[in-house]
Design an enzyme around this catalytic site. Structure first.
Site, PDB file in Angstrom:
ATOM      1  N   ASP A  12       0.875  -1.168   0.000  1.00  0.00           N
ATOM      2  CA  ASP A  12       0.000   0.000   0.000  1.00  0.00           C
ATOM      3  C   ASP A  12       0.918   1.225   0.000  1.00  0.00           C
ATOM      4  O   ASP A  12       2.117   1.107   0.285  1.00  0.00           O
ATOM      5  CB  ASP A  12      -0.902  -0.025   1.233  1.00  0.00           C
ATOM      6  CG  ASP A  12      -1.818   1.182   1.315  1.00  0.00           C
ATOM      7  OD1 ASP A  12      -2.372   1.578   0.280  1.00  0.00           O
ATOM      8  OD2 ASP A  12      -1.953   1.744   2.420  1.00  0.00           O
ATOM      9  N   ASP A  14      -0.118   5.110   0.959  1.00  0.00           N
ATOM     10  CA  ASP A  14      -0.356   6.068   2.041  1.00  0.00           C
ATOM     11  C   ASP A  14      -0.362   5.341   3.382  1.00  0.00           C
ATOM     12  O   ASP A  14      -1.125   4.410   3.602  1.00  0.00           O
ATOM     13  CB  ASP A  14      -1.693   6.781   1.839  1.00  0.00           C
ATOM     14  CG  ASP A  14      -1.730   7.564   0.533  1.00  0.00           C
ATOM     15  OD1 ASP A  14      -0.738   8.232   0.225  1.00  0.00           O
ATOM     16  OD2 ASP A  14      -2.750   7.489  -0.176  1.00  0.00           O
TER      17      ASP A  14
END
Length: 222
Positions: A12, A14
């Site tokens: 991922d 953020d």
């Protein structure tokens, strides 16, 4: 049962690679303020990791505030991109882990609910531009965002790797759910939520600096 080999690591973005949540939070608050609504930083917390339309729309719904979501997202990104050069940083250890994975022969991907414009700006800023990765999957690449598994499954397809041979690194509850739904192992880092809220992951570390190649290989072979 024969252990599954680790072939790919899906990151991922953020909250995993970049400490971008405070910036998108500030940009969203500023966008709402321009439209006459004062919102609080914590209003956005339930919507972390779900994509910007839900991130903004969830807060608008909370206040019963009418909002043109596409225009609101455009303006939020405009403000956000002004903050990136001076304020966005990689989490300590994040860039090094990506390079260690690649040096070990693992395929690497970013799979984020953010739009590509944000992903590419973030990756360039932290020194991991899109060309670094074997695949970059954004909100535009899946109809259903996290907690649906679509983004992670799209990453596996682009990497040409079975989901069972992928380990996901996530920070958000929605991302953990998405990884599990995709049939992938998941390491959670406690950068956005307390560790005790991340126990649905296969492994929890306080930060990405604590995640090792041995962790990832051990998860894949479970």
């Amino acid at each position: 049962m024969k252990p599954t080999a680790l072939t790919a690591v899906i990151f991922d973005m953020d909250g995993v690679l970049t400490d971008s949540e405070p910036l998108i939070n500030a940009a969203a608050i500023a966008m709402f303020k321009e439209r006459g609504l004062v919102v609080q930083p914590e209003d956005f917390h339930p919507f972390i990791g779900t994509g910007e339309l839900r991130y903004l729309g969830g807060v608008a719904e909370k206040y019963g505030f009418p909002l043109d979501l596409q225009e609101a997202k455009r303006r939020t990104y405009e403000i956000y991109l002004q903050l990136v050069p001076s304020q966005l940083r990689a989490f300590p250890g994040a860039v090094e882990l990506v390079h260690r994975c690649r040096a070990a022969g693992l395929r690497t991907a970013v799979a984020s609910s953010a739009d590509r414009i944000k992903i590419e700006a973030n990756l360039r800023q932290i020194g991991l531009p899109p060309s670094t990765w074997d695949a970059v999957v954004s909100a535009e690449d899946a109809v259903h965002k996290k907690p649906a598994p679509d983004l992670f499954l799209a990453a596996a397809r682009r990497l040409q790797v079975p989901p069972a041979q992928c380990v996901v690194i996530e920070d958000a509850l929605s991302g953990i759910q998405a990884a599990r739904a995709a049939g992938m192992r998941c390491v959670a880092v406690a950068s956005s939520y307390p560790a005790e809220q991340l126990q649905a992951a296969d492994l929890v570390r306080q930060s990405i600096a604590e995640v090792t190649l041995a962790d990832l290989q051990a998860l894949a072979s479970r």
